[in-house]
Design an enzyme around this catalytic site. Structure first.
Site, mmCIF file in Angstrom:
data_model
loop_
_atom_site.group_PDB
_atom_site.id
_atom_site.type_symbol
_atom_site.label_atom_id
_atom_site.label_comp_id
_atom_site.label_asym_id
_atom_site.label_seq_id
_atom_site.Cartn_x
_atom_site.Cartn_y
_atom_site.Cartn_z
ATOM 1 N N LYS A 103 -0.833 2.414 -1.906
ATOM 2 C CA LYS A 103 -1.871 2.807 -0.949
ATOM 3 C C LYS A 103 -1.292 3.313 0.365
ATOM 4 C CE LYS A 103 -3.841 -1.201 -0.224
ATOM 5 N NZ LYS A 103 -3.143 -2.206 -0.990
ATOM 6 N N ARG A 152 -11.142 -5.579 2.797
ATOM 7 C CA ARG A 152 -10.483 -6.358 1.750
ATOM 8 C C ARG A 152 -11.408 -7.433 1.196
ATOM 9 N NH1 ARG A 152 -5.017 -5.450 3.107
ATOM 10 N NH2 ARG A 152 -3.491 -6.363 1.705
ATOM 11 N N ARG A 201 10.621 -4.288 -4.004
ATOM 12 C CA ARG A 201 10.501 -3.999 -2.578
ATOM 13 C C ARG A 201 11.023 -5.163 -1.745
ATOM 14 N NH1 ARG A 201 4.586 -2.517 -0.429
ATOM 15 N NH2 ARG A 201 4.324 -4.729 -0.075
ATOM 16 N N ARG A 212 10.252 -8.185 3.656
ATOM 17 C CA ARG A 212 8.988 -8.586 4.246
ATOM 18 C C ARG A 212 8.744 -10.041 3.887
ATOM 19 N NH1 ARG A 212 4.088 -4.479 3.160
ATOM 20 N NH2 ARG A 212 3.002 -6.428 2.755
ATOM 21 N N ARG A 242 -0.798 -13.143 -3.035
ATOM 22 C CA ARG A 242 -1.458 -11.884 -2.666
ATOM 23 C C ARG A 242 -2.214 -11.301 -3.853
ATOM 24 N NH1 ARG A 242 3.616 -9.240 -0.792
ATOM 25 N NH2 ARG A 242 2.533 -7.244 -0.617
HETATM 26 P P1 ADP Z 1 -0.261 -5.281 0.764
HETATM 27 O O1 ADP Z 1 -1.508 -4.515 0.456
HETATM 28 O O2 ADP Z 1 0.971 -4.594 0.292
HETATM 29 O O3 ADP Z 1 -0.318 -6.713 0.321
HETATM 30 P P2 ADP Z 1 -0.749 -5.024 3.679
HETATM 31 O O4 ADP Z 1 0.307 -4.478 4.545
HETATM 32 O O5 ADP Z 1 -1.979 -4.188 3.461
HETATM 33 O O6 ADP Z 1 -0.043 -5.412 2.331
HETATM 34 O O7 ADP Z 1 -1.245 -6.444 4.258
HETATM 35 C C1 ADP Z 1 -0.345 -7.489 4.503
HETATM 36 C C2 ADP Z 1 -1.088 -8.764 4.873
HETATM 37 O O8 ADP Z 1 -1.862 -8.558 6.064
HETATM 38 C C3 ADP Z 1 -2.124 -9.273 3.857
HETATM 39 O O9 ADP Z 1 -1.525 -10.039 2.829
HETATM 40 C C4 ADP Z 1 -3.033 -10.108 4.747
HETATM 41 O O10 ADP Z 1 -2.459 -11.360 5.066
HETATM 42 C C5 ADP Z 1 -3.083 -9.294 6.024
HETATM 43 N N1 ADP Z 1 -4.218 -8.326 6.026
HETATM 44 C C6 ADP Z 1 -4.123 -6.970 6.079
HETATM 45 N N2 ADP Z 1 -5.340 -6.404 6.060
HETATM 46 C C7 ADP Z 1 -6.229 -7.419 5.999
HETATM 47 C C8 ADP Z 1 -7.649 -7.484 5.917
HETATM 48 N N3 ADP Z 1 -8.407 -6.383 5.928
HETATM 49 N N4 ADP Z 1 -8.220 -8.714 5.856
HETATM 50 C C9 ADP Z 1 -7.494 -9.831 5.857
HETATM 51 N N5 ADP Z 1 -6.158 -9.850 5.913
HETATM 52 C C10 ADP Z 1 -5.520 -8.654 5.973
#
Ligand code: ADP
Length: 195
Positions: free
Chosen positions: A13, A88, A127, A133, A144
């Site tokens: 994404k 989300r 990754r 990370r 996740r």
């Molecule tokens: P990925 O989709 O690769 O898991 P992201 O960079 O999108 O990683 O998000 C990393 C973390 O940030 C998530 O696991 C969560 O803890 C937090 N996060 C990001 N966006 C949201 C959201 N819209 N609502 C709640 N937590 C979020």
């Protein structure tokens, strides 16, 4: 041009959102990046979310809704945006709907990037070796994915029901996937034009 990217962690994404944002000259808004920046800078938001993110759990909806509300209110988001990582949860999607109501909820296209789970697992573990990370540790990866299935996957039905969803095969090389995304967005625009 208001586009939401939906898909499991590791579906690509972020990469596709950035590429498309460049092509369309609108901002790519990644909530994950915004949160990681808040953590890096030691801001109060960062202190609140650091441990939640490290476990792979979701930051509470009220914090996320406030963060994105503020971001979408900035001038550069006026002519469109690409969201990566928001919404989300169904609560977040409902909040987004309220934020956009009156000025173009209809204009939303939700790109659902589809990648099989074994591939997702391979990518995330790969990754983790490169990017270090904190949430790419095996335990956090599993969490996740669990959270994705439980809280985020229901958005597929939510947006399908609103006829805003466009499924895209997320397998292949980056350019190929980008071409597919461009195609479904054009198709969605044409369908709206005809409506
Ligand atoms: P990925 O989709 O690769 O898991 P992201 O960079 O999108 O990683 O998000 C990393 C973390 O940030 C998530 O696991 C969560 O803890 C937090 N996060 C990001 N966006 C949201 C959201 N819209 N609502 C709640 N937590 C979020």
């Amino acid at each position: 041009m208001r586009i939401v990217f939906l898909g499991p962690p590791g579906s690509g994404k972020g990469t596709q959102a950035r590429l498309l944002a460049e092509r369309l000259a609108v901002p790519a808004i990644s909530t994950g990046e915004m949160l990681r920046e808040a953590v890096r800078e030691g801001r109060s938001l960062g202190l609140k979310v650091k441990s939640i993110m490290e476990c792979g759990d979701l930051v509470p909806d009220d914090l996320m809704i406030e963060l994105i509300g503020e971001r979408l209110g900035r001038p550069d988001a006026g002519k469109g945006f690409i969201l990566d990582g928001f919404p989300r949860t169904v609560e977040q999607a409902a909040a987004l709907e309220r934020m956009l109501s009156g000025n173009g909820n209809r204009l939303l296209t939700v790109v659902n990037l589809q990648v099989p789970e074994p591939v997702i697992l391979d990518r995330l573990h790969g990754r983790s070796a490169q990017e270090h990370r904190a949430d790419d540790r095996p335990g956090a990866i599993a969490e996740r994915l669990r959270v994705y299935h439980e809280r985020t996957e229901p958005l597929i039905g939510y947006y399908r029901g609103r006829r805003l969803l466009a499924d895209v095969d997320g397998m292949g090389d980056v350019d190929e996937i980008g071409t597919r995304i461009g195609r479904v967005i054009e198709r969605a625009d044409r369908a709206r034009g005809a409506a």
